[in-house]
Design an enzyme around this catalytic site. Structure first.
Site, mmCIF file in Angstrom:
data_model
loop_
_atom_site.group_PDB
_atom_site.id
_atom_site.type_symbol
_atom_site.label_atom_id
_atom_site.label_comp_id
_atom_site.label_asym_id
_atom_site.label_seq_id
_atom_site.Cartn_x
_atom_site.Cartn_y
_atom_site.Cartn_z
ATOM 1 N N PRO A 2 0.797 -1.207 0.000
ATOM 2 C CA PRO A 2 0.000 0.000 0.000
ATOM 3 C C PRO A 2 0.836 1.266 0.000
ATOM 4 O O PRO A 2 1.645 1.481 0.904
ATOM 5 C CB PRO A 2 -0.798 -0.102 1.296
ATOM 6 C CG PRO A 2 -0.322 -1.349 1.986
ATOM 7 C CD PRO A 2 0.936 -1.736 1.340
ATOM 8 N N GLU A 3 0.623 2.074 -0.989
ATOM 9 C CA GLU A 3 1.161 3.421 -0.993
ATOM 10 C C GLU A 3 -0.030 4.341 -0.726
ATOM 11 O O GLU A 3 -1.112 3.859 -0.404
ATOM 12 C CB GLU A 3 1.850 3.710 -2.332
ATOM 13 C CG GLU A 3 2.958 2.693 -2.638
ATOM 14 C CD GLU A 3 3.696 2.948 -3.938
ATOM 15 O OE1 GLU A 3 3.858 4.120 -4.304
ATOM 16 O OE2 GLU A 3 4.084 1.978 -4.595
#
Length: 272
Positions: A2-3
């Site tokens: 996850p960014e």
DNA sequence: CTGATCGCCTGAGAGC
DNA sequence: TGCTCTCAGGCGATCA
């Protein structure tokens, strides 16, 4: 995994459904990156006001305290009403509320769930204070961004990843933003002129906001809190495309390693 | 101050 | 089939 886009997509997928929920109980599985800070029982009886995001952290505002959640490399959340499934081997945190079950699934356990009393809490400050500008926020301006690159001799890719100038740009979107801006990832951050900083500033906002609209990138198994996958990976210009033709000039996409992370770029379209 | 490395973990895939 | 090796979306701690 996850960014910023994946974290924001996750937030949007359950914030409205958990708002106002009363916590009945909480369960911890295997240890995550940091301890909760208090016994899980301390969460019972608190109420969830809403969900904010700071960088790649989710902040669940409670009527007493804040629950910080970080998804690490492999974390994902689900929020579901109805009868709860038994937790799987990688489900390491459950928050049972009267509006549904919030569950953290995180095989690699680089993620974390931390309960703090407020943002002045020492642990909260250690985690949040050094974070840079919010790229989709009003404070992210070209001149402040450019000023943040001053004195940074490290390659621009690594300065973006460090997150102390601008937050949320991880390994995928750093490569993508630098491609869109036409800047070679190895370029020293402090050698980037104001006009090129303007291009990069715009590229960061552009790629992150488009990724949010597409539901994030699902490379392996990311999904939002409703179990829906993201589709931005289909639009990647360079990430994961080593040896394939550049979508702009047709030349082969290059791959290199910077600080143990893969970087992808086009040596024609991106100048030092 | 900055920058470069090191781990923390599990799983998937490649190569032998 | 089964082993070993490398790599994967992050990031704080540590040392130079």
């Amino acid at each position: 995994m996850p960014e910023l886009p994946e974290v924001e997509v996750t937030r949007q997928s359950f914030a409205h459904r958990i708002a106002g929920a009363l916590i009945g109980s909480a369960r911890l599985g295997k240890p995550l990156r940091w301890p909760l800070g208090q016994p899980a029982e301390a969460l019972a009886g608190r109420r969830v006001r809403g969900v904010r995001r700071r960088g790649k952290y989710l902040l669940l505002d409670l009527d007493r305290g804040i629950l910080l959640i970080h998804l690490g490399m492999s974390g994902s959340l689900t929020f579901s009403a109805g009868p709860a499934q038994a937790p799987g081997p990688h489900d390491h945190f459950d928050l049972q509320t009267d509006q549904g079950l919030l569950r953290l699934h995180d095989p690699r356990r680089f993620g974390a769930v931390v309960l703090v009393e407020d943002e002045a809490d020492l642990v909260a400050r250690k985690l949040l204070d050094h974070l840079g500008l919010e790229p989709l926020g009003d404070d992210f301006q070209v001149d402040t961004f450019h000023a943040g690159l001053r004195g940074r001799r490290a390659p621009i890719k690594q300065v973006l990843l460090a997150g102390d100038v601008v937050v949320g740009v991880g390994n995928i979107y750093a490569s993508e933003a630098l491609f869109l801006a036409g800047i070679r990832p190895t370029t020293r951050a402090d050698r980037i002129s104001l006009p090129r900083a303007r291009l990069l500033h715009g590229a960061i906002r552009d790629v992150l906001s488009r990724a949010v609209v597409k539901g994030g990138s699902t490379l392996r198994d990311f999904s939002n809190a409703q179990g829906e996958r993201g589709y931005f990976q289909l639009e990647a210009m360079v990430y994961g495309r080593a040896g394939e033709p550049c979508r702009r000039c047709g030349g082969p996409i290059q791959q290199l390693r910077q600080g143990q992370r893969s970087t992808f770029f086009c040596r024609v379209c991106q100048r030092p």
